[in-house]
Design a protein around this motif. Structure first.
Motif, mmCIF file in Angstrom:
data_model
loop_
_atom_site.group_PDB
_atom_site.id
_atom_site.type_symbol
_atom_site.label_atom_id
_atom_site.label_comp_id
_atom_site.label_asym_id
_atom_site.label_seq_id
_atom_site.Cartn_x
_atom_site.Cartn_y
_atom_site.Cartn_z
ATOM 1 N N PHE A 429 32.958 13.142 -28.672
ATOM 2 C CA PHE A 429 33.181 14.593 -27.891
ATOM 3 C C PHE A 429 34.219 15.335 -28.318
ATOM 4 N N GLY A 430 35.283 14.658 -28.683
ATOM 5 C CA GLY A 430 36.648 15.361 -29.044
ATOM 6 C C GLY A 430 37.364 15.884 -27.970
ATOM 7 N N PRO A 431 38.585 16.110 -28.459
ATOM 8 C CA PRO A 431 39.815 16.377 -27.350
ATOM 9 C C PRO A 431 39.492 17.494 -26.247
ATOM 10 N N ASN A 432 38.662 18.328 -26.774
ATOM 11 C CA ASN A 432 38.627 19.803 -25.846
ATOM 12 C C ASN A 432 37.447 19.425 -25.074
ATOM 13 N N SER A 433 36.357 18.587 -25.123
ATOM 14 C CA SER A 433 35.221 18.767 -24.194
ATOM 15 C C SER A 433 35.455 18.081 -22.843
ATOM 16 N N PRO A 434 35.057 18.837 -21.800
ATOM 17 C CA PRO A 434 35.177 18.510 -20.410
ATOM 18 C C PRO A 434 34.792 17.019 -20.123
ATOM 19 N N ARG A 435 33.790 16.550 -21.112
ATOM 20 C CA ARG A 435 33.191 15.372 -20.799
ATOM 21 C C ARG A 435 34.183 14.062 -21.076
ATOM 22 N N THR A 436 35.054 14.378 -22.152
ATOM 23 C CA THR A 436 36.035 13.508 -22.601
ATOM 24 C C THR A 436 36.676 12.961 -21.182
ATOM 25 N N GLN A 437 37.180 13.996 -20.600
ATOM 26 C CA GLN A 437 38.145 13.624 -19.290
ATOM 27 C C GLN A 437 37.366 12.660 -18.513
ATOM 28 N N LEU A 438 36.172 12.853 -18.321
ATOM 29 C CA LEU A 438 35.282 12.131 -17.458
ATOM 30 C C LEU A 438 34.943 10.615 -17.802
ATOM 31 N N VAL A 439 34.637 10.628 -19.153
ATOM 32 C CA VAL A 439 34.705 9.214 -19.823
ATOM 33 C C VAL A 439 35.802 8.446 -19.834
ATOM 34 N N ARG A 440 36.989 9.127 -20.080
ATOM 35 C CA ARG A 440 38.335 8.507 -19.961
ATOM 36 C C ARG A 440 38.695 7.997 -18.802
ATOM 37 N N GLU A 441 38.202 8.843 -17.667
ATOM 38 C CA GLU A 441 38.411 8.216 -16.085
ATOM 39 C C GLU A 441 37.900 6.609 -16.223
ATOM 40 N N GLU A 442 36.456 6.910 -16.476
ATOM 41 C CA GLU A 442 35.751 5.631 -16.236
ATOM 42 C C GLU A 442 36.372 4.368 -17.233
ATOM 43 N N LEU A 443 36.795 4.803 -18.523
ATOM 44 C CA LEU A 443 37.359 3.924 -19.513
ATOM 45 C C LEU A 443 38.415 3.337 -18.606
ATOM 46 N N GLU A 444 39.446 4.175 -17.952
ATOM 47 C CA GLU A 444 40.593 3.456 -17.516
ATOM 48 C C GLU A 444 40.446 2.562 -16.429
ATOM 49 N N MET A 445 39.304 2.922 -15.695
ATOM 50 C CA MET A 445 39.027 2.117 -14.163
ATOM 51 C C MET A 445 38.779 0.554 -14.911
#
Ligand SMILES: [Zn+2]
Length: 451
Positions: A429-445
């Protein structure tokens, strides 16, 4: 084998004021069990059978109100009369048990009983010799399924050890009484729960050396049967409310096909069709076996005849839709799958097969959308997100592809793989995609829950 640090607190709750923490612990342990069990038992991955068991289980659950766990239902591919439940919400049914049942109501009875063991935390109330009694119980269940259990000595050992960890008389009575009440409330015939107990008792009588494994952990006594009969009478149900024909026979045929017994199925139902050509069920089941064996033309003929005889047969339009898809008759396939969808708008299998049809037509966008429909209807089923991921992969949408493959691995308790998939998704997705933030949150969980 099952050493889980800190699990002692679950078995001997010391702090009753902290139920929330205990719940999480139970869910975590349940996941651990699922992983262990997957290592040792062969689970059946047949979409129709998986969905059937899930639907029956969820129907029984629907009578119980709000529930603390994500209940999961699995099928173990083994010809044993057995079923077991582990804390945190997982119920395992053996194909041997499904095969011996005479109606879906009988299975609903077993599920109601197992769900009560989980729901009311019966395992925590087992008085084992040490706090690991539950772990030992599951180890015993697994050991009995293994090849080592074939040896007479091992069986004897297994039996005595399992008896030690069997549910107590009181817990069995509780699970029976509440289980049958809920399954009846869900619309199943409560008398079926009693009839299945009697079937098991009969098996024990006919073959006293190989007592059904189920009876070792759930000891059957005349008291249990009498109690069940009393409860059923008190429920005063005049007729079950589950509509339509019972889909059990179709499920049993699919189990036999998974065991490569296709020829025997064809012989059995072929004979039946010859004797009574108007028997829609026999034609339908014969067609399933013929299709499975690659005999498309006679399968098609039998499906169509079965449909003319009984247009409302459960699963028939879906089966026919798959056959048309396989034989490249896409327009017909769309017609029957649409019909199936109108009859059962919330059936995830139809969405799955519609996705397969679109994929075969090279319409990947619609395929992904149909698979997403299946995912929405069955959010804990790992197959739809896997298919979504593959479809997105073919479209070159790699961020989405890795994300959904990660979801599928997550649902299969494959945390390491899910983490790797989510990381690939973020990269794509790359750092600027809004999707990145969502996936990152799931990853952290996901990472947090491993700690
Ligand atoms: Zn029991």
């Amino acid at each position: 084998m099952f050493l889980v640090a800190g699990c002692g607190s679950y078995f001997r709750p010391k702090n009753p004021d902290a139920p929330r923490i205990q719940e999480d612990e139970e869910v975590r342990m349940g996941r651990q069990f699922r992983r262990e069990i997957k290592q040792h038992l062969k689970l059946l991955n047949q979409p129709e059978v998986e969905r059937y068991v899930d639907q029956v289980g969820r129907r029984v659950l629907s009578a119980m109100g709000s529930l603390p766990f994500d209940y999961r239902f699995f099928v173990v591919e083994e010809n044993q009369l057995n079923a077991f439940a582990v804390p945190g919400g997982s119920v395992y049914l053996y194909t041997g048990l499904i095969d011996r049942a005479k109606s879906t109501g009988e299975l609903a009875g077993v599920m109601g009983h197992e769900i009560i063991h989980i729901k009311d935390k019966h395992m925590a109330r087992l008085s084992g010799p040490d706090p690991l009694s539950l772990l030992a119980l599951v180890a015993m269940i697994l050991a009995r399924g293994g090849a080592g259990a074939q040896a007479a000595g091992a069986i004897a050992q297994g039996i005595s050890a399992t008896r030690q960890f069997a549910y107590t008389r009181q817990l069995e009575l509780e699970a029976d009484t509440l289980g049958v009440r809920y399954m009846a409330q869900a619309g199943y015939d409560p008398a079926a729960a009693v009839s299945f107990l009697k079937t098991m008792d009969q098996e024990r009588f006919l073959n006293p050396i190989q007592v059904p494994a189920y009876l070792l952990t759930h000891p059957l006594t005349p008291e249990r049967v009498a109690n069940m009969e009393r409860v059923v009478r008190s429920l005063n149900v005049d007729r079950p409310r589950v509509d339509g024909a019972d889909p059990l026979k179709r499920i049993q045929v699919l189990i036999h096909l998974e065991r490569n017994e296709g020829e025997a199925v064809i012989a059995e139902y072929g004979k039946m069709v010859k004797q009574s050509p108007e028997n829609a069920e026999a034609r339908h089941l014969l067609a399933i076996a013929q299709q499975h064996g690659g005999r498309t033309a006679p399968a098609r003929e039998n499906y169509e005849k079965a449909r003319a005889l009984d247009p409302k047969r459960p699963g028939l339009d879906r089966d026919l839709g798959r056959l048309y898809t396989q034989s490249g008759e896409f327009n017909l396939a769309h017609q029957v799958l649409e019909r199936a969808m109108r009859a059962e708008p919330r059936e995830p299998l139809t969405f799955l097969y519609l996705g397969e049809l679109y994929e075969k037509e090279a319409n990947l966008r619609e395929a992904a959308s149909a698979y997403l429909g299946a995912l929405n209807l069955a959010p804990l089923w790992p197959l739809p997100p896997y298919r979504v991921g593959v479809a997105y992969g073919k479209m070159g949408r790699l961020g989405d592809a890795h994300y959904y493959l990660g979801r599928s691995n997550f649902l299969q308790d494959e945390d390491e793989r899910a983490i790797a998939d989510f990381e690939r998704s973020i990269k794509a997705f790359g750092p600027n995609s809004p999707r990145t933030q969502l996936v990152r949150e799931e990853l952290e969980m996901l990472k947090a829950r491993r700690r």
